[in-house]
Design a protein around this motif. Structure first.
Motif, short mmCIF file in Angstrom:
data_model
loop_
_atom_site.label_atom_id
_atom_site.label_comp_id
_atom_site.label_asym_id
_atom_site.label_seq_id
_atom_site.Cartn_x
_atom_site.Cartn_y
_atom_site.Cartn_z
N ILE A 377 0.84 -1.21 0.00
CA ILE A 377 0.00 0.00 0.00
C ILE A 377 0.87 1.26 0.00
O ILE A 377 0.57 2.24 -0.69
N THR A 378 1.96 1.23 0.75
CA THR A 378 2.89 2.37 0.79
C THR A 378 3.43 2.68 -0.60
O THR A 378 3.53 3.85 -1.00
N THR A 379 3.75 1.62 -1.36
CA THR A 379 4.24 1.83 -2.73
C THR A 379 3.18 2.52 -3.59
O THR A 379 3.49 3.44 -4.35
N GLY A 380 1.93 2.07 -3.48
CA GLY A 380 0.84 2.68 -4.24
C GLY A 380 0.62 4.14 -3.88
O GLY A 380 0.44 5.00 -4.75
N LEU A 381 0.65 4.44 -2.57
CA LEU A 381 0.46 5.82 -2.12
C LEU A 381 1.62 6.71 -2.57
O LEU A 381 1.44 7.87 -2.92
N PHE A 382 2.83 6.14 -2.54
CA PHE A 382 4.01 6.88 -2.99
C PHE A 382 3.88 7.27 -4.47
O PHE A 382 4.25 8.38 -4.86
N TYR A 383 3.34 6.36 -5.28
CA TYR A 383 3.13 6.66 -6.71
C TYR A 383 2.21 7.88 -6.86
O TYR A 383 2.48 8.78 -7.68
N VAL A 384 1.13 7.93 -6.09
CA VAL A 384 0.18 9.05 -6.17
C VAL A 384 0.87 10.36 -5.77
O VAL A 384 0.72 11.39 -6.43
N VAL A 385 1.66 10.31 -4.69
CA VAL A 385 2.37 11.52 -4.24
C VAL A 385 3.38 11.98 -5.29
O VAL A 385 3.49 13.18 -5.59
N ALA A 386 4.11 11.02 -5.87
CA ALA A 386 5.11 11.37 -6.88
C ALA A 386 4.46 12.03 -8.10
O ALA A 386 4.99 12.98 -8.67
N ARG A 387 3.29 11.53 -8.49
CA ARG A 387 2.61 12.07 -9.68
C ARG A 387 1.92 13.41 -9.39
O ARG A 387 2.04 14.36 -10.17
N THR A 388 1.20 13.48 -8.27
CA THR A 388 0.34 14.65 -8.04
C THR A 388 1.03 15.79 -7.31
O THR A 388 0.71 16.95 -7.54
N ARG A 389 1.98 15.47 -6.45
CA ARG A 389 2.63 16.53 -5.66
C ARG A 389 3.99 16.92 -6.22
O ARG A 389 4.40 18.07 -6.12
N TRP A 390 4.72 15.95 -6.77
CA TRP A 390 6.06 16.24 -7.27
C TRP A 390 6.11 16.42 -8.77
O TRP A 390 7.13 16.82 -9.31
N GLY A 391 5.01 16.10 -9.45
CA GLY A 391 4.93 16.30 -10.89
C GLY A 391 5.75 15.32 -11.71
O GLY A 391 6.12 15.62 -12.85
N TRP A 392 6.04 14.13 -11.18
CA TRP A 392 6.76 13.13 -11.97
C TRP A 392 5.91 12.70 -13.15
O TRP A 392 4.67 12.59 -13.03
N ASN A 393 6.54 12.43 -14.29
CA ASN A 393 5.74 11.93 -15.41
C ASN A 393 5.41 10.46 -15.17
O ASN A 393 6.03 9.77 -14.36
N PRO A 395 5.74 7.59 -16.95
CA PRO A 395 6.74 6.52 -17.14
C PRO A 395 7.75 6.43 -15.99
O PRO A 395 8.07 5.33 -15.53
N ALA A 396 8.24 7.59 -15.52
CA ALA A 396 9.24 7.57 -14.45
C ALA A 396 8.64 7.02 -13.15
O ALA A 396 9.21 6.13 -12.51
N ALA A 397 7.47 7.56 -12.76
CA ALA A 397 6.82 7.09 -11.53
C ALA A 397 6.39 5.63 -11.66
O ALA A 397 6.54 4.84 -10.72
N GLY A 398 5.86 5.28 -12.84
CA GLY A 398 5.38 3.92 -13.06
C GLY A 398 6.50 2.89 -13.05
O GLY A 398 6.35 1.80 -12.50
N LEU A 399 7.62 3.24 -13.66
CA LEU A 399 8.75 2.31 -13.73
C LEU A 399 9.32 2.05 -12.33
O LEU A 399 9.53 0.89 -11.94
N LEU A 400 9.53 3.11 -11.57
CA LEU A 400 10.10 2.95 -10.24
C LEU A 400 9.14 2.20 -9.31
O LEU A 400 9.50 1.22 -8.66
N CYS A 401 7.88 2.67 -9.26
CA CYS A 401 6.91 2.04 -8.37
C CYS A 401 6.52 0.65 -8.86
O CYS A 401 6.16 -0.22 -8.05
N GLY A 402 6.59 0.44 -10.17
CA GLY A 402 6.35 -0.90 -10.71
C GLY A 402 7.40 -1.89 -10.23
O GLY A 402 7.10 -3.04 -9.88
N LEU A 403 8.67 -1.43 -10.18
CA LEU A 403 9.75 -2.28 -9.69
C LEU A 403 9.55 -2.60 -8.21
O LEU A 403 9.61 -3.78 -7.81
N PHE A 404 9.27 -1.56 -7.41
CA PHE A 404 9.04 -1.79 -5.98
C PHE A 404 7.79 -2.65 -5.77
O PHE A 404 7.77 -3.54 -4.92
N GLY A 405 6.75 -2.36 -6.55
CA GLY A 405 5.50 -3.10 -6.42
C GLY A 405 5.67 -4.58 -6.75
O GLY A 405 5.06 -5.45 -6.11
N ALA A 406 6.51 -4.88 -7.76
CA ALA A 406 6.74 -6.28 -8.14
C ALA A 406 7.42 -7.03 -7.00
O ALA A 406 7.06 -8.18 -6.69
N VAL A 407 8.40 -6.39 -6.36
CA VAL A 407 9.09 -7.02 -5.22
C VAL A 407 8.12 -7.20 -4.05
O VAL A 407 8.04 -8.27 -3.44
#
Length: 622
Positions: A377-393, A395-407
């Protein structure tokens, strides 16, 4: 020089709090991989494979995910899943429905930490005390009673706080990590072949060769990272740098050396799989090591218990739990608090787990599902924060959180099999607390809607006063209100029955913000409404406690001359009944009424002098 000294002090303090949980995992993690419910045969390939998985789990989850990225998601310096959820809540304002769902998911993750708070002390202390039966089998009957006595004493002393002994936590854990690394290094020197497991393909080869059995062993491998969430939660106490430096310079090397050392023992003496940690210890040092292990696990348990108290305080401030008495146990450390109902709940549950499971190995079979769920759940919430608050695009947010989410998902899936072996317990505890929180929030929402119906806006109220002016008496009165823009029901009832008003009246509303703390300059809003009426909105963070005297002191700086000793405080006392067309099911209404009856009174919570309080009864329907 001063900054360096401060960093060292904070790092030492963080050792005793933030790293206690993850630092005691060597007591049982390797053992469960080879001797537990799904233990794999002790062969050279399996030892190197498991060590490779452990090393890369520490590197990927703790170092990369939490210390490099997740710690960036701080809410004004505070960390933890509640603080992260608050960030998501403010970020999700544009998409309200999606934001509400994410907040509920984050809240559920926080509730799971209560289950973790019950099982961590049980498994940690029990695994340490089990060392006495290695000294001699004659001590076997004393393992469970001694564990219960230690845990009982730990919880019974909580009300006294840890301020006096807390200064010893850091040095004890420093010695603990030093010995962990030293014992591991000694075995590695004897069998340096284990260092080959640093290469990741040994882990992949292990999973490919052992298929489903190897996958299930991941549930035991995960035990090495179960304290990672605590590092994020404790960020507010110590800051990012002390936690990051302590991990990189001391904790990670000590843990890696110890795990590799245990692996070296298994390569040389496979029969030691029943307790490879104590197999590292020379016979002459066994008794001191059992004592040190017990001290380390007590410290780790203390950190988890304190975390549960802090989590409860945050939930109360955010409106998810009724008011409870919170006692500060330290004059200098704001985070050291005591919440009696949570303490007794944890004590009964923790001791019950020890008596029910009887061994740390069986407890390990129940450990992991709640923690992996929180991490996912922390990984999922981090993705939302990265996209909405930090303005990550994306692909960047998805790739990083996808890697963490897979683990995270791999470990979560491996732990699912534990549900039938006792992992249902922390999940059930989390589910019950989650239900209680939603019930409390929903009940307060229903009552708030009713209060709107039986009261009126200040504009309407003022017009009525002009048409039918009441008797005015000299004096100052403050009415607490849940809605600063509506006239409190207590004032309406007081006027209806007593036909008088004070010459100066303030409506006081406490508002919890989605930040840990609110600066004093922004804490109080004072508005003159005319006719002797004032509106006060007191802002406070979810890590703060609102006190009436401080609020009035800040209000005086804005021209509101209300003196504490001369002011009467009017509070509404709600009498709850079940309506014919209730908006809550009967069982939830009964639960809400029980929670409401046992909630700490507003006067006590806000530290209002009891001899200056006037309560006005209001009947409401659920």
């Amino acid at each position: 020089m001063e900054d360096g000294s401060r960093l060292v002090k904070l790092s030492l303090a963080a050792l005793g709090v933030a790293f206690g949980d993850i630092g005691t995992s060597p007591l049982y993690a390797i053992r469960e991989c080879f001797y537990g419910e799904y233990g794999i045969a002790v062969t050279k390939a399996s030892v190197l494979g498991v060590l490779s998985l452990i090393f890369w789990a520490l590197l990927m989850i703790v170092t990369l995910k939490y210390l490099v990225f997740i710690l960036r998601a701080d809410n004004h310096g505070e960390g933890g899943v509640i603080a992260l959820t608050a960030l998501v809540k403010t970020a999700g304002a544009k998409a309200k429905s999606a934001g509400n769902v994410l907040v509920l998911i984050g809240l559920f993750a926080a509730c799971l930490l209560y289950g973790d708070g019950m099982i961590t002390p049980a498994i940690s202390v029990l695994s340490a005390v089990e060392g006495i039966r290695i000294i001699t089998p004659l001590f076997e009957p004393f393992v469970i009673p001694l564990t219960v006595v230690i845990l009982g004493g730990l919880f019974l002393l909580q009300h006294r706080g840890t301020a006096r002994v807390g200064i010893l936590f850091g040095p004890v854990i420093l010695v603990w990590f030093g010995i962990l690394g030293f014992l591991g290094a000694c075995e590695i020197i004897r069998n340096p072949e284990v260092l080959r497991s640093i290469l990741p393909w040994y882990g992949f080869e292990f999973l490919l060769m052992n298929k489903m059995h190897g996958f299930l062993v991941l549930g035991a491998v995960f035990l090495v990272v179960t304290g990672a969430e605590a590092l994020y939660a404790d960020m507010g106490h110590f800051g990012k740098r002390p936690i990051q430096w302590t991990w990189i310079c001391l904790v990670f090397p000590a843990l890696a050396l110890n795990y590799f050392g245990q692996g070296a023992v298994l390569l040389a003496r496979p029969e030691e799989a029943h307790h490879p940690f104590y197999a590292l210890v020379p016979p002459w040092a066994m008794i001191p090591m059992v004592i040190l292990s017990t001290l380390a696990t007590i410290i780790a348990s203390q950190a988890v218990i304190t975390g549960a108290f802090s989590l409860t305080k945050q939930a109360i401030q955010l409106g998810y739990l009724p008011r409870m008495r919170t006692t500060h146990t330290s004059a200098t450390q704001m985070g050291q608090i005591y919440v009696a109902p949570i303490n007794w709940l944890l004590m009964v549950s923790t001791i019950g787990l020890v008596l029910g499971f009887q061994s740390s190995s069986r407890l390990a079979s129940a450990y992991g599902v709640a923690v992996t769920s929180t991490m996912l759940i922390t990984t999922g919430l981090f993705y939302v924060v990265a996209r909405t608050r930090w303005g990550w695009n994306r692909p960047a947010a998805g790739l990083l959180c996808g890697l963490f989410g897979a683990v995270d998902l791999a470990f979560f899936s491996a732990n699912i099999s534990k549900i039938l072996h006792g992992a249902w317990f922390p999940l059930a505890i989390g589910g019950i607390i989650f239900t209680l929180m939603l019930t409390w929030e929903r009940g307060r929402e229903i009552l708030s809607d009713q209060l709107k119906d039986i009261t009126m806006s200040f504009f309407e109220f003022k017009k009525n006063l002009e048409l039918n002016p009441p008797q005015s008496v000299r004096g100052q009165a403050i009415f607490l209100t849940g809605n600063p823009y509506m006239v409190p029901a207590a004032l309406m009832h007081n006027l209806a029955h007593n036909k008088v008003l004070h010459s100066e009246i303030a409506f006081l509303h406490f508002k919890t913000e989605d930040v840990p703390r609110v600066p004093n300059l922004e804490k109080v809003e004072v508005e003159k409404l005319g006719g002797g009426f004032f509106r006060i909105i007191a802002h406070h963070g979810f890590m703060e406690e609102p006190h009436i005297e401080k609020i009035l002191s800040l209000a005086r700086e804005q021209g509101l001359e209300f003196k504490m000793e001369n002011t009467s405080f009017f509070l509404g006392r709600e009498r709850l009944t079940l309506g014919k067309q209730s908006r809550m099911s009967r069982w939830r209404a009964a639960v809400f009424r029980f929670m409401s009856r046992n909630a700490l009174e507003a006067a006590t919570f806000y530290e209002i002098p009891t001899d200056q309080i006037i309560e006005v009864g209001v009947q409401l329907e659920l």
